[in-house]
Design an enzyme around this catalytic site. Structure first.
Site, PDB file in Angstrom:
ATOM      1  N   GLU A  53     107.274   4.939  -6.041  1.00 48.74           N
ATOM      2  CA  GLU A  53     108.635   4.414  -5.983  1.00 48.74           C
ATOM      3  C   GLU A  53     109.547   5.139  -4.995  1.00 48.74           C
ATOM      4  O   GLU A  53     110.434   4.516  -4.411  1.00 48.74           O
ATOM      5  CB  GLU A  53     109.278   4.463  -7.379  1.00 48.74           C
ATOM      6  CG  GLU A  53     108.646   3.533  -8.405  1.00 48.74           C
ATOM      7  CD  GLU A  53     108.889   2.066  -8.099  1.00 48.74           C
ATOM      8  OE1 GLU A  53     109.761   1.767  -7.258  1.00 48.74           O
ATOM      9  OE2 GLU A  53     108.191   1.231  -8.685  1.00 48.74           O
ATOM     10  N   SER A  80     107.919 -47.326 -25.656  1.00 49.87           N
ATOM     11  CA  SER A  80     109.034 -48.273 -25.585  1.00 49.87           C
ATOM     12  C   SER A  80     110.407 -47.626 -25.535  1.00 49.87           C
ATOM     13  O   SER A  80     111.411 -48.329 -25.358  1.00 49.87           O
ATOM     14  CB  SER A  80     108.969 -49.229 -26.782  1.00 49.87           C
ATOM     15  OG  SER A  80     107.824 -50.047 -26.689  1.00 49.87           O
TER      16      SER A  80
END
Length: 766
Positions: free
Chosen positions: A113, A397
Site C-alpha cells: 500500500e 396477461s
C-alpha cells in the site's frame, strides 16, 4: 563624376555599418527574456494561488479525533421511520493492539500500500509522481495510487469515496488532515488504526476480525500466506474473497503482496515461493471463529432483498457503503416488509417449499419502493437472488393493459365499450394459431369484457390496430424497454420484473404519471453532508387513459363469474388489477402453468407478485391451486396495507364521461366520436361508481404524501396525445413475426428459465 567624387572604400564600409541596426539583436534577446519572465511569473502566480486555495480549503477541513481514527466505519441503514434495519459490519469487532499484530502483516501492508510509509510525513510527493508516471505508462509495480496509508486512513475516517467527492477541495482537506495526523500520532499507531479499520468483505471490518471470520484464529496464529492475503484484500474485498467460488483472483492478489514484500526486502524469495505454494483456501473456518452478529432487532432474512438493492444503488451513485460510514435513510415500510415476509413464508399456502415468489410494492404518489421480497425459504443466504427484480420470466396477461388496451385508449381514443373480436386468429406470415386457455372463441365483445376475462385474441387484435411503434412508445414511457423489438406476442407476455410491473401500474393508480422506483431518501456522509433524493415524475399517459384502464381493471376483482382475481376481492378496498399466467411450451412434457402473476393497486399502493419455480423445466408445473398463491399473497398484503392507509376511490376526470351502453355503465373520452353517439349516464349504480369521499383520500405517511404541486406540474390535456381510430388503420401491425420477444439474458445468479414462449401458447388467458 570625377574620381574624386567617388566614395572611398573606407567610406563605403562606413556606409554599410551605418545601415546596420545595432538594436535588432538586443531587442530579440530582450523579447525572449520578457516571455520567460512572464511564464515564470504566471507559474509563481499559479503556485501562490494554488497554495492559497489549498490553505483556504484546508482551513475548512473537518476535525478528526482519535476515536474517529480508531472507530469502525459502519454504514447504517434506516427505514422510513428512522429505525435501524441493517448495519454493515455487524460482526463482533476484534481490535488488535500493536503487539498483537505480527510484523509480517505490518510489512505486507506497507509493501503493497505505501512503500515509503516510514519516510514521508503524511503526503508523499515522490509517490504521487511515481503513481502518475505509472498511470501514464501503464505500469503500477505494486503501487496503487498517490494516496499514502495516512491519507487512506483519513479518507476512511471522515470522508466518503463517492466519485462526486473527488474534488481538489476534498484532496486538499485530506492531505492537510494526513499531515496533522502524522504530527500527533506515531507511524505504529497510524498503521494500527488502518489495520483495524479497513473493510475485509462479508460485513467484516478490521484484519483481526477478518482473521477470526475467515480462519477462526487470531492474527498472531496465521502463517505468511494467510497474512499476505489479508493485507491485499482491502483493495477489493469481494474480488479477493477466499470464500468465493473462484479463488483465482484471491491467489493472484496474495502473490502480488508476497512479491512486493520481496522487493521491499521484508522477506526472501524462497519464503515468498513457499507461501505462494499454499492454497488460499487452506485453514478456512466455515464457522467463522468467534465472530457474531451484534443485532439490529431486525432479522436479516426479512430485509435481505431490499438491503441488497440499497447497496447496489449506493454503489451506482459512486459511494462505497463498506468503507464510507454512511447513514442511509430508505423508503422501506418495515412493518409492511415484516408482514410480507411472514405471509410468504408462513401464512399463504404454496404448492411446495421449493415454489418461489418475488414481490415489489411501490407508492404511486412518488415511486418510493415500500417493500420487497426476493424469495421464500431462502435459508442463510445473504444478498441472494432477488426475484423481485429479475426479468427473465414472462409476465403473461399482466402485459395487456400496458401493451394493448392502454395504448388503444391513449392513441385511438377507444371507449370501454369498443367492440373487439374474439375469433380465430393466425399470426401473420405463419400457420400458428393463437388460442386461449379454454380453446374457445367468444365472438364480438367489448374491450372491457375482453380485458376482464383476459382473452388473448382481442388483446392481439387491439395491438395490431395500435401498432407496435406506438405500443412501444407507451411502455417506454412506463420505464419498460428491451433490446430486441417488440412483436405481436408481446401483447400477451412481456419479460419484465415485479418491480417494473408495480411501477408501471402505479401510473394507472395516480392518474398517468410514471415515477422511477427508488429506495433511498437521503444519504449522510461521515463529514455531515446530506444528499436528498426525490425524483420527479413524468407524464406517461393522459388522465383519461389511466382512469378508464382502472375502471376496467376493477372488474378483475368485482365480477365474480368472469373476473380472474375475484378471490382477492376485499370489502371496502378500492382496487384494480390484473392476473397473468404462462404455460409451458408445447411438446415440453409439462402440464400446468409455468408462471403465475398478480398485479394490483389502490391510490396508495401498487403490488406485483410473481410465483413459480426457479428452474421450471426441472420442476412440476403449477396446478390450478398453485396458480392461486400469487392471488392469495397479494390479497393478504393488500388487506394489511389498506388497513394501515385506506385509499378512497378514483375521481373521474373532466375529460371522461360515463355513458349507458346496453344497460351497462361504460366510459368514453369526452368529445370523441364515440361520446356523441350515447347519452350521458350520471346514475352511478354499479361497481364503477365514484366514492363520495374520492377527494378525501387518507394521507400517506409523512414521506409518502401526494404532492399537489407535482399534480399541477404534470397536468396535461388528457386528449392531447390521442388520435382518431381511423388514423390507426395505417398503423396495422408492424411485425409479422410470430415468435415472442426474447428474454433478457439472466445474470449468473439468476434462475434459469426458457427465453421465449411459442407463439399461440404463451399464456392461458388468465
Amino acid at each position: 563624376m570625377t574620381s574624386n567624387d567617388q566614395p572611398s572604400r573606407s567610406d563605403r564600409h562606413k556606409a554599410d555599418y551605418d545601415d546596420y541596426d545595432y538594436d535588432d539583436e538586443p531587442r530579440h534577446g530582450g523579447l525572449v527574456k520578457r516571455i520567460l519572465l512572464w511564464i515564470l511569473g504566471i507559474i509563481i502566480l499559479l503556485f501562490v494561488a494554488g497554495t492559497a486555495l489549498f490553505f483556504y480549503y484546508a482551513s475548512s477541513a473537518p476535525r478528526i479525533s482519535r476515536s474517529e481514527l480508531a472507530g469502525q466505519n459502519t454504514t447504517t441503514i434506516y427505514d422510513d421511520q428512522n429505525r435501524v434495519i441493517s448495519r454493515l459490519g455487524a460482526q463482533k469487532r476484534e481490535y488488535a493492539k500493536s503487539d498483537q499484530v505480527p510484523d509480517n502483516l505490518k510489512h505486507a501492508v506497507v509493501a503493497i500500500e505505501d512503500r515509503r510509509f516510514y519516510k514521508h510525513h503524511g503526503v508523499d510527493p515522490i509517490r504521487i509522481m511515481g503513481a502518475a508516471t505509472a498511470n501514464i505508462f501503464g505500469r503500477s509495480a505494486g503501487m496503487q495510487g498517490g494516496s499514502t496509508l495516512t491519507q487512506q486512513l483519513v479518507k476512511l475516517s471522515v470522508f466518503s469515496t463517492a466519485a462526486s467527492d473527488r474534488t481538489f477541495k476534498r484532496k486538499a482537506q485530506e492531505a492537510w488532515l494526513a499531515i496533522n495526523v502524522e504530527r500527533h500520532f506515531s507511524k505504529s499507531q497510524i498503521l494500527d488504526f488502518y489495520i483495524n479499520k479497513v473493510y475485509m468483505g462479508n460485513g467484516v471490518y478490521g484484519m483481526q476480525t477478518a482473521a477470526q471470520y475467515y480462519y477462526g484464529k487470531d492474527l498472531d496464529e496465521l502463517g505468511l500466506s494467510q497474512l499476505a492475503l489479508l493485507a491485499g484484500m482491502p483493495q477489493s474485498p469481494t474480488y479477493y474473497n477466499p470464500l468465493a467460488n473462484n479463488t483465482k483472483y484471491a491467489t493472484q492478489r496474495r502473490n502480488e503482496v508476497l512479491n512486493a514484500m520481496v522487493r521491499s526486502k521484508y522477506i526472501s524469495q524462497s519464503q515468498a515461493n513457499q507461501a505462494a505454494s499454499e492454497s488460499v483456501t487452506d485453514g478456512l473456518d466455515p464457522d467463522h471463529g468467534n465472530t457474531s452478529n451484534n443485532g439490529t432487532g431486525v432479522k436479516e432474512k426479512v430485509i435481505d432483498a431490499y438491503v441488497k438493492q440499497v447497496l447496489a444503488d449506493l454503489e451506482a451513485k459512486g459511494y462505497n457503503p463498506y468503507n464510507d460510514g454512511l447513514r442511509v435513510h430508505t423508503n422501506l415500510d418495515l412493518d409492511a416488509q415484516e408482514h410480507l415476509y411472514d405471509a410468504a413464508n408462513n401464512s399463504v399456502s404454496f404448492q411446495s417449499d421449493q415454489m418461489q415468489t418475488g414481490v415489489a410494492v411501490t407508492d404511486p404518489h412518488n415511486g418510493q419502493v415500500v417493500a420487497m421480497l426476493g424469495g421464500r425459504h431462502t435459508g442463510n443466504v445473504v444478498y441472494g437472488l432477488n426475484r423481485a427484480v429479475q426479468t427473465n420470466r414472462s409476465s403473461g396477461s399482466t402485459a395487456k393493459p400496458l401493451m394493448d388496451y392502454g395504448p388503444a385508449i391513449e392513441y385511438l381514443q377507444w371507449p370501454t365499450f369498443k367492440r373487439v373480436q374474439d375469433t380465430r386468429f393466425v399470426y401473420p406470415g405463419t400457420n400458428k394459431v393463437l388460442r386461449d386457455f379454454d380453446n374457445k372463441y367468444k365472438g364480438s365483445m367489448t374491450m372491457r369484457e375482453a380485458l376482464v376475462q383476459s382473452r388473448n385474441v382481442p388483446a392481439i387484435r387491439t395491438l395490431q390496430e395500435v401498432g407496435i411503434k406506438r405500443a412501444t412508445d407507451f411502455v417506454n414511457g412506463l420505464g419498460i424497454s428491451q433490446k430486441d423489438p417488440y412483436t405481436l406476442q408481446s401483447g400477451i407476455a412481456l419479460y419484465i420484473s415485479p418491480l417494473q410491473i408495480s411501477a408501471a401500474y402505479s401510473a394507472f393508480a395516480n392518474g398517468g404519471t410514471y415515477y422511477k422506483p427508488y429506495y433511498i431518501s437521503s444519504i449522510t456522509t461521515q463529514d455531515g453532508n446530506v444528499k436528498q433524493f426525490n425524483p420527479q415524475g413524468k407524464r406517461a399517459m393522459s388522465r383519461a387513459t389511466a382512469y378508464m384502464i382502472t375502471e376496467m381493471l376493477k372488474g378483475v376483482f368485482n365480477e365474480s363469474e368472469q373476473g380472474s382475481a375475484s378471490a382477492a376481492k376485499l370489502d371496502g378496498v378500492n382496487q384494480a388489477g390484473k392476473t397473468g399466467t404462462t404455460n409451458y411450451p408445447s411438446g415440453s412434457g409439462h402440464s400446468g402453468a409455468m408462471d403465475s402473476w398478480m398485479a394490483g393497486y389502490t391510490k396508495n399502493y401498487s403490488i406485483a407478485v410473481w410465483t413459480g419455480y426457479d428452474h421450471p423445466m426441472q420442476s412440476p408445473g403449477l396446478s390450478d391451486q398453485g396458480t392461486q398463491s400469487a392471488i392469495l399473497l397479494y390479497r393478504d398484503l393488500m388487506d394489511y396495507l389498506d388497513s394501515q392507509n385506506h385509499a378512497s376511490n378514483w375521481s373521474m376526470p373532466d375529460t371522461v364521461e360515463a355513458v349507458r351502453v346496453n344497460g351497462k355503465r361504460q366510459f368514453v373520452i369526452k368529445d370523441s366520436k364515440w361520446a356523441l353517439e350515447y347519452a350521458a349516464d350520471d346514475t352511478g349504480d354499479d361497481d364503477s361508481d365514484q366514492d363520495s369521499t374520492s377527494n378525501s383520500s387518507s394521507s400517506a405517511s409523512s414521506n409518502r404524501s401526494e404532492s399537489s404541486s407535482s399534480e399541477r406540474n404534470n397536468n396535461e390535456n388528457s386528449s392531447s396525445r390521442s388520435e382518431e381510430s381511423s388514423s390507426s388503420r395505417s398503423a396495422f401491425s408492424t411485425s409479422t413475426s410470430a415468435s415472442s420477444s426474447s428474454a433478457p439474458a439472466a445474470s449468473s445468479s439468476s434462475a434459469s428459465a426458457p427465453a421465449t414462449q411459442p407463439a399461440g401458447n404463451s399464456n392461458n388467458g388468465q
